[in-house]
Design a protein around this motif. Structure first.
Motif: not given
Lengths: 137, 113
Positions: A99-101, B66-67, B69-70
């Motif tokens: 989950l690192q951007r 990912i953003e 998902i977060e």
């Protein structure tokens, strides 16, 4: 031409949004000609995209273009991305966490291709990636 | 963007299914994020991203996913992906997304949870 002399293609890609796709169209034709299957072709295209994007974003080049080369060898396809930027420390490996951007480009290239090497200097970076003839679909 | 890119969304029970067509890079990813944010602003928190018509997602596009998902995690919601080409499934695995979002073969399976 001898069977052992690689067939080469070179193209110039301007540093601009979406221009990496021009290179992937050539990559697709070359890889298909070499009998790579669709999954392998997609892996080559994505690795190339990541290499070009890294050059666009991180090379710090005043020259607004990168060069892309394809060399068809008997056993492998060689894909080169050459920028004219400031170079970087290729010995420092990217440290990525889930989950690192950002920072996954290099990891992706190394996962998708059989061999990835950097030849880097203050005059630019030459990224050389190789994919061996089909072992993937 | 030079290639066709399209985002559509529809409600399916508690889920919002966002279907994406085309190459997901930074600009396309932002469009997907805008659509996602529009639905979260209305209170929805369970999402399925259908990538049946997406051939490639670059690492910047993935960072935008990912953003999303977060944000679903913050909302105690969920994010699932479906209809992935092998290259996209492989990309998501390499980048660790599959630890945080489920992947389904079909949209129907994703909605069934």
């Amino acid at each position: 031409m001898s069977a052992n002399v690689p067939k080469r293609f070179e193209l110039e890609i301007p540093i601009a949004c979406d221009k990496e796709l021009e290179a992937t169209k050539v990559a697709e034709r070359v890889a298909q000609e070499m009998q790579f299957g669709p999954d392998c072709v997609a892996e080559i295209k994505l690795a190339l995209i990541e290499g070009i994007i890294n050059a666009f974003e991180h090379s710090g080049s005043a020259i607004q273009k990168v060069l892309v080369e394809f060399a068809i060898h008997d056993e492998e396809l060689e894909v080169v991305v050459q920028d004219f930027g400031q170079g970087f420390d290729a010995s420092s490996k990217p440290n990525v966490r889930p989950l690192q951007r950002r920072g996954y480009g290099r990891v992706l290239m190394e996962s998708l291709m059989d061999e990835v090497k950097y030849f880097t200097s203050p005059q630019g970076t030459r990224l050389v990636m190789k994919k061996r003839r089909p072992k993937c679909a | 963007m030079s290639e066709v890119f399209k985002v559509t969304a529809r409600q399916a029970g508690k889920f919002i299914v966002i279907a994406v067509e085309g190459y997901i890079n930074n600009l396309a990813g932002e469009k997907v994020l805008d659509e996602f944010n529009r639905w979260t602003a209305e209170g929805y928190r369970h999402f399925v991203l259908n990538l049946e018509k997406t051939q490639l997602v670059n690492s910047i596009g993935v960072s935008i996913l990912i953003e999303m998902i977060e944000k679903t995690q913050e909302l105690n919601g969920s994010m699932a992906f479906c209809c992935l080409l092998p290259i996209i499934a492989k990309t998501f695995k390499i980048m660790g997304l599959t630890q945080y979002a489920r992947v389904y073969e079909t949209e129907a399976e994703a909605i069934a949870g």
